[in-house]
Design a protein around this motif. Structure first.
Motif, short mmCIF file in Angstrom:
data_model
loop_
_atom_site.label_atom_id
_atom_site.label_comp_id
_atom_site.label_asym_id
_atom_site.label_seq_id
_atom_site.Cartn_x
_atom_site.Cartn_y
_atom_site.Cartn_z
N ALA A 1 -5.99 7.25 -6.23
CA ALA A 1 -4.71 7.84 -5.81
C ALA A 1 -4.67 7.96 -4.29
O ALA A 1 -5.69 8.18 -3.64
CB ALA A 1 -4.53 9.22 -6.45
N SER B 1 -3.14 6.42 2.84
CA SER B 1 -2.00 5.51 2.84
C SER B 1 -1.34 5.47 4.21
O SER B 1 -0.82 6.49 4.70
CB SER B 1 -0.98 5.96 1.78
OG SER B 1 0.25 5.30 1.96
N ASN C 1 -2.29 -3.19 -6.81
CA ASN C 1 -1.49 -2.14 -6.18
C ASN C 1 -0.25 -1.87 -7.02
O ASN C 1 0.62 -2.73 -7.15
CB ASN C 1 -1.08 -2.57 -4.77
CG ASN C 1 -0.39 -1.48 -4.00
OD1 ASN C 1 -0.55 -0.30 -4.29
ND2 ASN C 1 0.38 -1.86 -2.99
N MET C 2 -0.18 -0.66 -7.59
CA MET C 2 0.94 -0.29 -8.44
C MET C 2 1.94 0.53 -7.62
O MET C 2 1.64 1.65 -7.21
CB MET C 2 0.45 0.53 -9.63
CG MET C 2 -0.55 -0.18 -10.56
SD MET C 2 0.21 -1.46 -11.60
CE MET C 2 -0.12 -2.95 -10.62
N VAL C 3 3.10 -0.06 -7.37
CA VAL C 3 4.14 0.58 -6.55
C VAL C 3 5.37 0.79 -7.42
O VAL C 3 6.05 -0.18 -7.78
CB VAL C 3 4.49 -0.29 -5.32
CG1 VAL C 3 5.59 0.38 -4.49
CG2 VAL C 3 3.25 -0.53 -4.47
N GLU C 4 5.65 2.03 -7.76
CA GLU C 4 6.81 2.33 -8.60
C GLU C 4 8.08 1.87 -7.88
O GLU C 4 8.37 2.32 -6.77
CB GLU C 4 6.88 3.83 -8.89
CG GLU C 4 5.66 4.40 -9.58
CD GLU C 4 4.57 4.89 -8.62
OE1 GLU C 4 3.65 5.60 -9.09
OE2 GLU C 4 4.65 4.57 -7.42
N ILE D 1 4.31 -2.50 -13.41
CA ILE D 1 3.37 -1.39 -13.57
C ILE D 1 2.65 -1.56 -14.91
O ILE D 1 3.27 -1.49 -15.97
CB ILE D 1 4.09 -0.03 -13.53
CG1 ILE D 1 4.86 0.13 -12.21
CG2 ILE D 1 3.10 1.11 -13.72
CD1 ILE D 1 4.00 0.23 -10.99
N ARG E 1 -4.08 1.19 -16.72
CA ARG E 1 -5.42 0.96 -16.20
C ARG E 1 -6.24 0.07 -17.13
O ARG E 1 -6.93 -0.85 -16.67
CB ARG E 1 -6.12 2.31 -16.01
CG ARG E 1 -7.54 2.23 -15.50
CD ARG E 1 -8.20 3.59 -15.56
NE ARG E 1 -9.55 3.57 -15.01
CZ ARG E 1 -10.44 4.52 -15.21
NH1 ARG E 1 -10.12 5.58 -15.93
NH2 ARG E 1 -11.64 4.44 -14.69
N TYR F 1 -2.63 3.66 -6.78
CA TYR F 1 -1.31 4.29 -6.74
C TYR F 1 -1.24 5.02 -5.39
O TYR F 1 -1.67 6.16 -5.26
CB TYR F 1 -1.12 5.26 -7.89
CG TYR F 1 -0.82 4.58 -9.21
CD1 TYR F 1 0.49 4.49 -9.68
CD2 TYR F 1 -1.83 4.01 -9.98
CE1 TYR F 1 0.78 3.86 -10.89
CE2 TYR F 1 -1.56 3.38 -11.19
CZ TYR F 1 -0.25 3.31 -11.63
OH TYR F 1 0.04 2.67 -12.82
N ASN G 1 1.19 6.10 -3.20
CA ASN G 1 2.12 7.13 -2.73
C ASN G 1 2.79 7.91 -3.85
O ASN G 1 3.81 8.57 -3.61
CB ASN G 1 3.18 6.49 -1.82
CG ASN G 1 2.59 6.09 -0.48
OD1 ASN G 1 2.22 6.94 0.32
ND2 ASN G 1 2.47 4.79 -0.25
N SER G 2 2.22 7.89 -5.03
CA SER G 2 2.81 8.62 -6.16
C SER G 2 2.85 10.12 -5.88
O SER G 2 3.87 10.78 -6.14
CB SER G 2 2.02 8.34 -7.43
OG SER G 2 1.96 6.96 -7.70
#
Length: 295
Positions: free
Chosen positions: A23, A45, A209-212, A218, A221, A234, A236-237
Motif C-alpha cells: 500500500a 508515492s 500497479n493497480m490504479v482505480e 483491477i 492478489r 495500490y 494511492n488508495s
C-alpha cells in the motif's frame, strides 16, 4: 520514536508466500497506518506527495529534496521496508547516482526509476513520452553502482507500452533486467492478456500497479499471483479514501455547525494519541526531566 528495523525486502520476494501486497502513503502518519494494518512494506508515492504536499498533479513538480524529507520521516515512523517512487531519477545517470545515494541514506529499501522523458507524467495520463532505452540502461547501471548495499532493490519501470506498444515495453524491461534491475515494472497494461505476456515473456520479479480508474484492469492478489506477479501495488488508495472522509466530515460541520453526527468517521482522541506514540514521548519527558529539588 522508533528505530527502523526493516527486514530485507529481497528475502520477502524470494519466498513462496504469494505476491507482496503493498500500500502507498504520502506521509509518515499514513505509513504508520499502513504498517498498523499488517502490510509488509509501504510505498512512498510520488503522485501522493505531489497531491497532498503541493496540491498539484503528478507531472514531475516534486524535487529530490522534498521527496527525501518525506522518505526520512516515513522510514523513521515505521519498521517495515520503505519503497520509494523516484520518478525519472531527477536527471541523467549522474543525477540518478546522487538520487540513489540520498534516498538510501534517508531509509529507502527499494527505489523505483522510470524511463519517461522529464518532466514525467502519471503513468495513466495521456501525453507521455519515453527516453531512449540505452539512456535508461545507463541510469539503471548508475543506480546499481551507487547503492551502498545489495539489500537496496532497484525497480525499473517502463512507460513504453503507452507510447510504442507492449512489444517495445517488453524489450525494454529485458534490457533493464540485464543492466541490473531487481524488479521489473511495465506500467499501464490494458488487459489481462497483456499482463500475462509481461510475466511469461520476460523472466524476473514483476510488479503490478493497480490504479482505480486507470488503464489497467483491477485483479485480485491471488489472480495476479497466478499470472506471475510478485508485487501488487495500490499506491494511492489510502490517500483517495481519506479525501472522501474529509469531505464528508467537513460538509457536515459546515451545514450542522458541529461534528456530533460524523464522529464515527473520525479517529478517536485516544486512538489518535496512540497512533503518534504520545505515551512514548511522555515517557521520554519523564526520563529526561530535571530534578530541581536536588539543585
Amino acid at each position: 520514536m522508533r528505530i527502523p528495523q526493516s527486514p530485507r525486502l529481497r528475502d520477502r520476494l524470494d519466498d513462496a508466500t504469494g505476491p507482496l501486497l503493498m500500500a502507498g502513503a504520502a506521509n509518515a502518519l499514513t505509513a504508520r497506518v499502513v504498517e498498523e494494518q499488517g502490510f509488509e512494506a509501504v510505498y512512498v508515492s510520488g503522485a501522493g506527495i505531489s497531491n497532498t504536499y503541493l496540491a498539484a498533479p503528478d507531472i514531475g513538480l516534486l524535487t529530490l529534496t522534498e521527496l527525501s524529507s518525506h522518505v526520512a520521516a516515513m522510514a523513521e515512523a515505521v519498521s517495515i521496508p520503505v519503497v520509494v517512487d523516484a520518478d525519472t531519477g531527477f536527471g541523467n545517470a549522474i543525477n540518478v547516482r546522487r538520487t540513489v545515494m540520498q534516498l538510501e541514506r534517508a531509509g529507502a529499501s527499494a527505489i523505483q526509476l522510470e524511463d519517461q522523458v522529464s518532466p514525467k507524467r502519471c503513468g495513466h495520463f495521456n501525453g507521455k513520452d519515453v527516453i531512449e532505452a540505452d539512456e535508461m540502461v545507463g541510469k539503471i547501471a548508475a543506480a546499481v553502482e551507487a547503492r551502498s548495499h545489495d539489500d537496496l532493490l532497484i525497480i525499473a519501470r517502463t512507460d513504453a507500452a503507452a507510447v510504442h506498444g507492449l512489444d517495445e515495453a517488453l524489450k525494454r524491461v529485458t534490457l533493464y533486467r540485464e543492466a541490473g534491475a531487481d524488479v521489473l515494472f511495465v506500467e499501464a497494461p490494458r488487459s489481462q492478456e497483456e499482463m500475462q505476456r509481461i510475466t511469461t515473456e520476460v523472466p524476473g520479479i514483476h510488479l503490478a500497479n493497480m490504479v482505480e480508474g486507470g488503464k489497467t484492469p483491477i485483479l485480485g492478489r491471488g489472480e495476479l499471483g497466478r499470472l506471475g506477479f510478485s508485487i501488487v501495488l495500490y499506491a494511492n488508495s489510502a490517500m483517495r479514501a481519506s479525501v472522501v472522509a474529509m469531505r464528508t466530515v467537513l460538509q457536515h460541520l459546515r451545514d450542522a455547525g458541529d461534528t456530533n453526527g460524523v464522529q464515527s468517521l473520525m479517529l478517536s482522541w485516544a486512538d489518535r494519541q496512540a497512533l503518534v506514540g504520545k505515551d512514548e514521548y511522555d515517557a521520554l519527558e519523564r526520563r529526561y526531566a530535571v530534578n530541581r529539588e536536588g539543585l
